[in-house]
Design an enzyme around this catalytic site. Structure first.
Site, PDB file in Angstrom:
ATOM      1  CD  GLU A  21      -6.026   4.290  -0.455  1.00 20.09           C
ATOM      2  OE1 GLU A  21      -5.725   5.243  -1.544  1.00 20.09           O
ATOM      3  OE2 GLU A  21      -5.613   4.689   0.711  1.00 20.09           O
TER       4      GLU A  21
ATOM      5  CB  ILE B 165       5.890   2.151   0.919  1.00 20.15           C
ATOM      6  CG1 ILE B 165       6.031   3.483   0.219  1.00 20.15           C
ATOM      7  CG2 ILE B 165       5.595   1.040   0.446  1.00 20.15           C
ATOM      8  CD1 ILE B 165       7.144   3.321  -0.664  1.00 20.15           C
ATOM      9  CE  LYS B 166       0.418   2.489   4.409  1.00 18.12           C
ATOM     10  NZ  LYS B 166       0.292   3.916   4.049  1.00 18.12           N
TER      11      LYS B 166
ATOM     12  N   GLY C 201       1.184   5.057   0.053  1.00 18.14           N
ATOM     13  CA  GLY C 201       0.303   5.990   0.517  1.00 18.14           C
ATOM     14  C   GLY C 201       0.941   7.488   0.075  1.00 18.14           C
TER      15      GLY C 201
ATOM     16  CB  THR D 172      -1.579  11.519   4.418  1.00 15.19           C
ATOM     17  OG1 THR D 172      -0.832  10.680   4.261  1.00 15.19           O
ATOM     18  CG2 THR D 172      -0.825  12.890   4.212  1.00 15.19           C
TER      19      THR D 172
ATOM     20  CE1 TYR E  43       2.839   9.941  14.081  1.00 16.68           C
ATOM     21  CE2 TYR E  43       4.103   8.197  14.730  1.00 16.68           C
ATOM     22  CZ  TYR E  43       2.900   8.681  14.774  1.00 16.68           C
ATOM     23  OH  TYR E  43       1.798   8.252  15.241  1.00 16.68           O
TER      24      TYR E  43
ATOM     25  N   GLY F  54      -3.390  12.619   9.701  1.00 22.43           N
ATOM     26  CA  GLY F  54      -2.048  12.440  10.095  1.00 22.43           C
ATOM     27  C   GLY F  54      -1.058  13.585   9.428  1.00 22.43           C
ATOM     28  N   GLY F  55      -1.389  13.902   8.326  1.00 22.83           N
ATOM     29  CA  GLY F  55      -0.605  15.079   7.590  1.00 22.83           C
ATOM     30  C   GLY F  55      -0.880  16.331   8.506  1.00 22.83           C
TER      31      GLY F  55
ATOM     32  CG  ASP G   5      -1.706   1.101   1.426  1.00 26.30           C
ATOM     33  OD1 ASP G   5      -1.725   1.951   0.701  1.00 26.30           O
ATOM     34  OD2 ASP G   5      -2.243   1.390   2.554  1.00 26.30           O
TER      35      ASP G   5
HETATM   36  P1  ADP Z   1      -0.871   7.341   3.760  1.00 21.40           P
HETATM   37  O1  ADP Z   1      -1.454   5.959   3.342  1.00 21.40           O
HETATM   38  O2  ADP Z   1      -1.658   8.382   3.264  1.00 21.40           O
HETATM   39  O3  ADP Z   1       0.503   7.302   3.532  1.00 21.40           O
HETATM   40  P2  ADP Z   1      -0.802   6.216   6.646  1.00 21.40           P
HETATM   41  O4  ADP Z   1      -1.985   5.534   7.162  1.00 21.40           O
HETATM   42  O5  ADP Z   1       0.525   5.550   6.264  1.00 21.40           O
HETATM   43  O6  ADP Z   1      -1.157   7.105   5.315  1.00 21.40           O
HETATM   44  O7  ADP Z   1      -0.727   7.480   7.727  1.00 21.40           O
HETATM   45  C1  ADP Z   1       0.294   8.576   7.739  1.00 21.40           C
HETATM   46  C2  ADP Z   1       0.466   9.243   8.994  1.00 21.40           C
HETATM   47  O8  ADP Z   1       1.184   8.601  10.074  1.00 21.40           O
HETATM   48  C3  ADP Z   1       1.333  10.344   9.005  1.00 21.40           C
HETATM   49  O9  ADP Z   1       0.778  11.592   8.145  1.00 21.40           O
HETATM   50  C4  ADP Z   1       1.655  10.485  10.604  1.00 21.40           C
HETATM   51  O10 ADP Z   1       0.910  11.321  11.106  1.00 21.40           O
HETATM   52  C5  ADP Z   1       1.607   8.930  10.938  1.00 21.40           C
HETATM   53  N1  ADP Z   1       3.037   8.170  10.994  1.00 21.40           N
HETATM   54  C6  ADP Z   1       3.227   7.307  11.750  1.00 21.40           C
HETATM   55  N2  ADP Z   1       4.536   6.681  11.677  1.00 21.40           N
HETATM   56  C7  ADP Z   1       5.161   7.576  10.862  1.00 21.40           C
HETATM   57  C8  ADP Z   1       6.496   7.827  10.509  1.00 21.40           C
HETATM   58  N3  ADP Z   1       7.397   6.982  10.939  1.00 21.40           N
HETATM   59  N4  ADP Z   1       6.954   8.742   9.687  1.00 21.40           N
HETATM   60  C9  ADP Z   1       6.013   9.685   9.277  1.00 21.40           C
HETATM   61  N5  ADP Z   1       4.516   9.558   9.648  1.00 21.40           N
HETATM   62  C10 ADP Z   1       4.407   8.630  10.452  1.00 21.40           C
END
Ligand code: ADP
Length: 266
Positions: A70, A12-13, A8, A99, A137, A121-122, A6
């Site tokens: 997604e 990246i997961k 994002g 985000t 973070y 999260g952003g 994934d």
């Molecule tokens: P996306 O799929 O949009 O990338 P995520 O579900 O991965 O979204 O969530 C992103 C959010 O997770 C960031 O905006 C931040 O608040 C949080 N976060 C958690 N761990 C980290 C990290 N190691 N670095 C940056 N952001 C992180």
């Protein structure tokens, strides 16, 4: 190897199975080429990619990969992770605090996007950085845990001083709404960061609870990387969701829902 990715806006997961065991990894989006190199080096494998940056990732791969929308990947991943927690629900909401934040209703296996908010999260990282200069973070979330929102947020009870308020006095009337001009110089990083997390948590839970009116269920499954190592956000979201009459659930490995769904589709 079977791999779900994934990609994002921020992270990246990756979920993959190796000898029957599931592994999870995450990388900042800036490392998209390293992730592609890792996939390219796997040899015999099946790969499914999802997320806003999936097109970029696929363009870096040497082998063909499946792509998945997604929301479908997230939905499938949430189902798998709920089952692993022994929870079988036929109707629930999913609030993905990535985000940004998006909210879905799942009823009898059909999912519908109900809405969302740009507060997520952003916002947590961006606003925290602007207010305190902190960039990382992990540092933001650990400092926030030590802070109090008492001097910054305006509660309903502060407005209804000496009078019984018509709604719970403990509800926030205005995030960052106290008279801050006189104290702005001596507010600590910890206080400011705790208040940013309060703002994000209360916004996502308020919007979710309101969206729950359009769904048969009042169970809200919260996922997304914004909850990683962030007990304060969980606490704010839990108490606000309960206060507003819904039931919060946090999935184990919920931030990997999209990756897990992509992997499970193969
Ligand atoms: P996306 O799929 O949009 O990338 P995520 O579900 O991965 O979204 O969530 C992103 C959010 O997770 C960031 O905006 C931040 O608040 C949080 N976060 C958690 N761990 C980290 C990290 N190691 N670095 C940056 N952001 C992180």
């Amino acid at each position: 190897m079977i791999v779900g990715i994934d990609a994002g806006g921020t992270l990246i997961k990756v979920a993959y199975t190796n000898k029957g065991e599931i592994h999870f990894e995450k990388h900042p989006i800036a490392e998209i080429e390293q992730v592609a190199d890792w996939v390219n080096g796997l040899g015999d494998s099946e790969v499914c990619v999802t997320g806003g940056r999936s097109g970029v990732l696929v363009s870096l791969l040497n082998q063909p990969a499946q792509e998945m929308v997604e929301f479908e990947a997230t939905h499938l991943g949430v189902q798998v992770l709920l089952k692993e927690m022994g929870r079988l629900e036929d109707a629930y909401l999913v609030t993905n605090v990535g985000t940004g934040t998006s909210i879905h209703c799942i009823q009898d296996n059909v999912h519908e996007r109900l809405g969302g908010t740009g507060v997520g999260g952003g916002t947590l990282i961006g606003l925290s950085h602007l207010l305190t200069g902190v960039t990382r973070y992990d540092e933001i979330v650990s400092l926030a845990r030590q802070g109090s929102r008492e001097r910054i947020d305006l509660k309903v009870k502060h407005i209804y001083e000496g009078k019984e308020p018509p709604i719970s006095g403990e509800l926030t009337a205005s995030n960052f709404g106290q008279n801050l001009f006189a104290i702005s110089k001596d507010l600590t990083k910890e206080e400011l960061l705790a208040t940013v997390i309060g703002l994000v948590g209360e916004t996502v839970s308020t919007v979710s609870v309101q969206a729950a009116r359009q769904c048969r269920s009042s169970t809200i499954v919260y996922i997304g990387s914004s909850f990683i190592d962030n007990p304060l956000l969980k606490e704010v979201v839990t108490s606000y969701t309960i206060l507003r009459g819904s039931v919060p659930v946090f999935l184990n490995n919920g931030e990997f829902s999209g990756a897990m769904g992509a992997m499970s589709s193969l």
